[in-house]
Design a protein around this motif. Sequence first.
Motif, PDB file in Angstrom:
ATOM      1  N   ASP A  27       7.332 -13.975   5.519  1.00 16.97           N
ATOM      2  CA  ASP A  27       6.024 -14.302   6.315  1.00 16.97           C
ATOM      3  C   ASP A  27       5.433 -15.826   6.372  1.00 16.97           C
ATOM      4  OD1 ASP A  27       5.691 -11.620   6.864  1.00 16.97           O
ATOM      5  OD2 ASP A  27       4.337 -11.200   5.130  1.00 16.97           O
ATOM      6  N   ARG A  44       5.284   0.409  -5.645  1.00 17.45           N
ATOM      7  CA  ARG A  44       4.776  -0.512  -4.485  1.00 17.45           C
ATOM      8  C   ARG A  44       5.444  -1.729  -4.007  1.00 17.45           C
ATOM      9  NH1 ARG A  44       2.738   1.203   0.130  1.00 17.45           N
ATOM     10  NH2 ARG A  44       0.733   1.785  -0.900  1.00 17.45           N
ATOM     11  N   ALA A  97      -5.697  -9.308  -1.344  1.00 17.54           N
ATOM     12  CA  ALA A  97      -4.929  -8.543  -0.382  1.00 17.54           C
ATOM     13  C   ALA A  97      -4.292  -8.962   0.617  1.00 17.54           C
ATOM     14  CB  ALA A  97      -6.507  -7.778   0.524  1.00 17.54           C
ATOM     15  N   LYS A 122      -0.150  -7.591   0.765  1.00 21.11           N
ATOM     16  CA  LYS A 122       0.383  -7.213   1.976  1.00 21.11           C
ATOM     17  C   LYS A 122       1.844  -7.596   2.122  1.00 21.11           C
ATOM     18  CE  LYS A 122       0.137  -5.010   6.049  1.00 21.11           C
ATOM     19  NZ  LYS A 122       1.693  -4.930   6.460  1.00 21.11           N
ATOM     20  N   SER A 123       1.925  -8.934   1.722  1.00 18.10           N
ATOM     21  CA  SER A 123       3.290  -9.469   2.286  1.00 18.10           C
ATOM     22  C   SER A 123       4.192  -9.092   1.037  1.00 18.10           C
ATOM     23  CB  SER A 123       3.271 -10.834   2.249  1.00 18.10           C
ATOM     24  OG  SER A 123       2.422 -11.419   3.412  1.00 18.10           O
ATOM     25  N   SER A 158       6.975  -3.543  -0.413  1.00 15.09           N
ATOM     26  CA  SER A 158       8.060  -3.051   0.573  1.00 15.09           C
ATOM     27  C   SER A 158       8.777  -2.012  -0.293  1.00 15.09           C
ATOM     28  CB  SER A 158       8.794  -4.242   1.278  1.00 15.09           C
ATOM     29  OG  SER A 158       9.585  -4.783   0.345  1.00 15.09           O
ATOM     30  N   VAL A 212       2.738   0.335   4.057  1.00 14.08           N
ATOM     31  CA  VAL A 212       2.003  -0.667   3.413  1.00 14.08           C
ATOM     32  C   VAL A 212       0.825  -0.922   4.165  1.00 14.08           C
ATOM     33  CG1 VAL A 212       1.945  -3.027   2.400  1.00 14.08           C
ATOM     34  CG2 VAL A 212       4.115  -1.769   2.388  1.00 14.08           C
ATOM     35  N   ASP A 216      -2.994  -2.364   5.650  1.00 15.48           N
ATOM     36  CA  ASP A 216      -3.559  -3.361   6.048  1.00 15.48           C
ATOM     37  C   ASP A 216      -4.899  -3.610   4.975  1.00 15.48           C
ATOM     38  OD1 ASP A 216      -4.777  -5.768   6.708  1.00 15.48           O
ATOM     39  OD2 ASP A 216      -5.367  -5.217   8.703  1.00 15.48           O
ATOM     40  N   TYR A 217      -4.620  -4.077   3.670  1.00 16.41           N
ATOM     41  CA  TYR A 217      -5.446  -4.128   2.592  1.00 16.41           C
ATOM     42  C   TYR A 217      -6.899  -4.846   3.134  1.00 16.41           C
ATOM     43  CZ  TYR A 217      -1.594  -2.252  -0.226  1.00 16.41           C
ATOM     44  OH  TYR A 217      -0.583  -1.659  -0.628  1.00 16.41           O
ATOM     45  N   GLU A 218      -6.343  -6.053   3.682  1.00 15.93           N
ATOM     46  CA  GLU A 218      -7.536  -6.958   3.987  1.00 15.93           C
ATOM     47  C   GLU A 218      -8.707  -6.088   5.055  1.00 15.93           C
ATOM     48  OE1 GLU A 218      -8.306 -11.401   6.086  1.00 15.93           O
ATOM     49  OE2 GLU A 218      -6.234 -10.311   6.203  1.00 15.93           O
ATOM     50  N   GLU A 225      -6.170   0.242  -1.308  1.00 15.74           N
ATOM     51  CA  GLU A 225      -7.339   0.072  -0.464  1.00 15.74           C
ATOM     52  C   GLU A 225      -8.673   0.101  -1.149  1.00 15.74           C
ATOM     53  OE1 GLU A 225      -6.076   1.257   3.755  1.00 15.74           O
ATOM     54  OE2 GLU A 225      -5.247   2.556   2.485  1.00 15.74           O
TER      55      GLU A 225
END
Length: 523
Positions: free
Chosen positions: A114, A231, A258, A262-263, A266, A279, A281-283, A500
Amino acid sequence: MTDLTKLTIAAARTKLRAKEITSTELTEAYLGAIDRANPVINAYVTVTHDKAREMAKASDARLAQGEAGALEGIPLGIKDLFATEGVHTQACSHVLDGFKPRYESTVTANLWADGAVMLGKLNMDEFAMGSSNETSYYGPVINPWRRSRATTAVTPSPHAGEGGFVSDGEAAREARIVDNAQLVPGGSSGGSAAAVSAFLCAGATATDTGGSIRQPAAFTGTVGIKPTYGRCSRWGTVAFASSLDQAGPIARDVRDAAILLKSMASVDPKDTTSVDRPVPDYEAALGQSIKGMKVGIPKEYRVDGMPEEIEALWRKGIAWLKDAGAEIVDISLPHTKYALPAYYIVAPAEASSNLARYDGVRYGLRVPGKDIVDMYERTRAAGFGREVKRRVMIGTYVLSAGYYDAYYLQAQKVRTLIKRDFEEVFDAGVDVILTPATPSAAFGVADQDMNADPVKMYLNDIFTVTVNMAGLPGIAVPAGLDGNGLPLGLQLIGRPFDEETLFRTAHVVEQAAGRFEPENWWS
């Protein structure tokens, strides 16, 4: 010019994509800060100057071409538990001297994919065994926070006059000594928490076996999340207790945590305990209303002797969530009182098994002996520190014939009951649970009470171990300061794979509490 190291990941991401700054500039700012401060803080055990510059240059090229990844150009610190190809990876233990893996952990590989930049490897308790970052072979990490004022208790002093107490002038000198006392950053991820708090990286990877992300985050005024077990992949992460270990981030604020998770998260075919789930989009969860959400308050977390400051902080957190529209409900987690003793049976047992591989034969330290058994014994005696030896011996004992049934199997039964307690609460409609993160603020380096009594040190995990025993997600958020100006945190515990909701609720706490930064004395 703005101090680039003060930018959050979200703010730096915006500036990088707008081409207001370059990754090279940002990385150089962090490398300069590390070179100035690390001799004092001791957060890094190795700094990868050349690699960081190469990665930053590559990020700038991708940014120029409009091919930016989610973390493109963001400089991060990596806990020394994560394998980094060709770079020092020793779990801060003498027994792994000189080890540089030929492979990359899945978590760090995800970060590099990423676009993140590696600044170096971060200090930690040896093999992640500790609550203060004092068991590292490379010495203790120093918390960037300092007490803002001395305690008011009158105590005998080595400088005392008649009657054993200090005069006004001597008291002032004693106060300065108390104020300037070095504090621990918590552990085992103390290097990660201290580096983030002291602006020596934009964010950091960490691991949590019994609270090793959340406790140091609480001690340093940072945000740390332990995601649900499975996770994040554990492949390429040096094992402590395999059924408890979980990777997660430590960051400046909830949004940055967050972004990092996300990164990091996996599924991974190389780790059969990683879970094949999308996974989120926690943001995107940040800023959403918590109106109507049920927040559980477990009565068992009101432990005997808990400082009033912790109780008051907890009440404040309850009020913040209630004001935001949440429904507060009292709950019971009856097996909580057994969590800590059960944890200190399960974790050492798994550690004893995992650490059997460090024998001087294949890699790391080797101390010659008269035969192979003598070499094993000498290598392990010289290579492992005191706390690691203690836990290996406890673990070997509870796994031995005649004691396996009496200790280990009973602890696993307790673990099942702890997990069931949480399931019943969540099945009854509770969305998230609010508790203190730690029983106190940061304590002193080489604290005599803590170092003389390992059980007192283990009690730092009293509010966090249940989350690991049940495999749940938990987040620590800065929520206030104690009477000495040191950060205190609150913990939120969520349903499995519902990070989340944790981020959404933690953001409400963060907005109500405000941000906390230490006064820069280290550079």
